[in-house]
Design a protein around this motif. Structure first.
Motif, short mmCIF file in Angstrom:
data_model
loop_
_atom_site.label_atom_id
_atom_site.label_comp_id
_atom_site.label_asym_id
_atom_site.label_seq_id
_atom_site.Cartn_x
_atom_site.Cartn_y
_atom_site.Cartn_z
N ILE A 134 0.94 -1.09 -0.05
CA ILE A 134 0.06 0.09 -0.06
C ILE A 134 0.83 1.25 -0.06
CG2 ILE A 134 -1.67 1.27 1.32
CD1 ILE A 134 -2.52 -1.44 2.32
N ALA A 135 1.77 1.10 0.90
CA ALA A 135 2.79 2.45 0.92
C ALA A 135 3.48 2.74 -0.45
CB ALA A 135 3.84 2.26 2.12
N ALA A 136 4.02 1.49 -1.01
CA ALA A 136 4.98 1.41 -2.29
C ALA A 136 3.78 2.14 -3.32
CB ALA A 136 5.43 0.31 -2.49
N SER A 137 2.60 1.59 -3.45
CA SER A 137 1.69 1.89 -4.67
C SER A 137 1.38 3.58 -4.25
CB SER A 137 0.53 1.07 -4.61
OG SER A 137 -0.36 1.35 -3.64
N LYS A 138 1.22 4.02 -3.28
CA LYS A 138 0.66 5.05 -2.97
C LYS A 138 1.74 6.33 -3.24
CE LYS A 138 -0.78 8.33 0.94
NZ LYS A 138 -0.97 9.46 0.01
N GLN A 139 3.07 5.75 -2.92
CA GLN A 139 4.37 6.67 -3.10
C GLN A 139 4.90 6.74 -4.49
OE1 GLN A 139 4.99 8.55 -0.69
NE2 GLN A 139 7.31 8.90 -0.59
N PHE A 140 4.96 5.57 -5.14
CA PHE A 140 5.59 5.37 -6.49
C PHE A 140 4.52 4.97 -7.68
CE2 PHE A 140 8.88 4.52 -3.02
CZ PHE A 140 9.77 5.31 -3.53
N GLY A 141 3.35 4.67 -7.18
CA GLY A 141 2.33 4.40 -8.47
C GLY A 141 2.40 2.80 -8.62
N MET A 142 1.79 2.42 -9.56
CA MET A 142 1.59 0.92 -10.03
C MET A 142 2.93 0.66 -10.78
SD MET A 142 -0.91 0.19 -8.12
CE MET A 142 -1.23 -1.42 -8.52
N ALA A 143 3.51 1.31 -11.49
CA ALA A 143 4.78 0.94 -12.31
C ALA A 143 5.78 0.23 -11.40
CB ALA A 143 5.39 2.08 -12.97
N ASP A 144 6.26 -1.00 -11.93
CA ASP A 144 7.32 -1.71 -11.12
C ASP A 144 6.89 -1.81 -9.67
OD1 ASP A 144 8.61 -1.86 -13.49
OD2 ASP A 144 9.88 0.08 -13.06
N LEU A 145 5.45 -2.11 -9.39
CA LEU A 145 5.20 -2.20 -7.96
C LEU A 145 5.81 -3.60 -7.17
CD1 LEU A 145 3.30 -1.26 -5.85
CD2 LEU A 145 1.62 -2.74 -6.57
N GLY A 146 5.88 -4.59 -8.12
CA GLY A 146 6.63 -5.90 -7.61
C GLY A 146 8.04 -5.56 -7.20
N LYS A 147 8.76 -4.97 -7.91
CA LYS A 147 10.00 -4.62 -7.82
C LYS A 147 10.25 -3.79 -6.59
CE LYS A 147 11.83 -4.97 -12.25
NZ LYS A 147 12.60 -4.13 -13.60
N VAL A 148 9.32 -2.58 -6.37
CA VAL A 148 9.54 -1.71 -5.20
C VAL A 148 9.12 -2.45 -4.21
CG1 VAL A 148 8.75 0.44 -4.38
CG2 VAL A 148 9.15 0.52 -6.81
N THR A 149 7.87 -3.19 -4.04
CA THR A 149 7.69 -3.85 -3.00
C THR A 149 8.57 -4.91 -2.26
OG1 THR A 149 5.27 -3.64 -3.50
CG2 THR A 149 5.74 -5.19 -2.04
N GLY A 150 9.19 -5.65 -3.51
CA GLY A 150 9.99 -6.70 -2.89
C GLY A 150 11.42 -5.87 -2.52
N THR A 151 11.73 -4.84 -2.85
CA THR A 151 12.80 -4.35 -2.10
C THR A 151 12.47 -3.69 -0.88
OG1 THR A 151 13.70 -3.35 -4.36
CG2 THR A 151 14.47 -2.25 -2.50
N ILE A 152 11.50 -3.09 -0.68
CA ILE A 152 11.03 -2.54 0.68
C ILE A 152 10.95 -4.12 1.53
CG2 ILE A 152 8.87 -1.71 2.04
CD1 ILE A 152 8.51 0.18 -0.73
N THR A 153 10.34 -4.85 1.05
CA THR A 153 9.86 -6.03 2.27
C THR A 153 11.43 -6.78 2.39
OG1 THR A 153 7.85 -6.23 1.18
CG2 THR A 153 8.93 -8.26 2.35
N SER A 154 12.22 -6.86 1.61
CA SER A 154 13.53 -7.32 1.69
C SER A 154 14.36 -6.41 2.89
CB SER A 154 14.50 -7.41 0.39
OG SER A 154 13.88 -8.38 -0.45
#
Length: 89
Positions: A11-31
């Motif tokens: 949710i934070a990643a999609s709000k901050q960075f949009g839906m482009a590359d959401l998987g990569k951004v979320t994966g990085t944040i979770t890691s």
């Protein structure tokens, strides 16, 4: 203790960075969260062993929280530029 499958990073990643590359951004944040949890537990134990108290651990946690807040606030303009560049493509 929170679940590692919490939707908060997504949710934070999609709000901050949009839906482009959401998987990569979320994966990085979770890691990074998982690394922080691992390192934090070790550092907490080392500080307790060195001082005999968790007081220093709380101070380090407070300092880390302030640093995270600064990075979060600084990321908004960067994220806005990224969203604008993706929207303009």
């Amino acid at each position: 203790m929170r679940s590692t499958t919490s939707p908060t990073p997504t949710i934070a990643a999609s709000k901050q960075f949009g839906m482009a590359d959401l998987g990569k951004v979320t994966g990085t944040i979770t890691s990074l969260e998982m690394v922080g949890g691992t390192v934090g537990a070790i550092v907490s134990g080392v500080l307790f062993d060195a001082t005999g108290s968790f007081a220093s651990t709380w101070i380090v946690c407070l300092a880390c929280s302030v640093v995270m807040l600064v990075f979060l606030l600084a990321s908004e303009p960067i994220a806005a530029k990224l969203r604008a560049s993706v929207a303009g493509e």
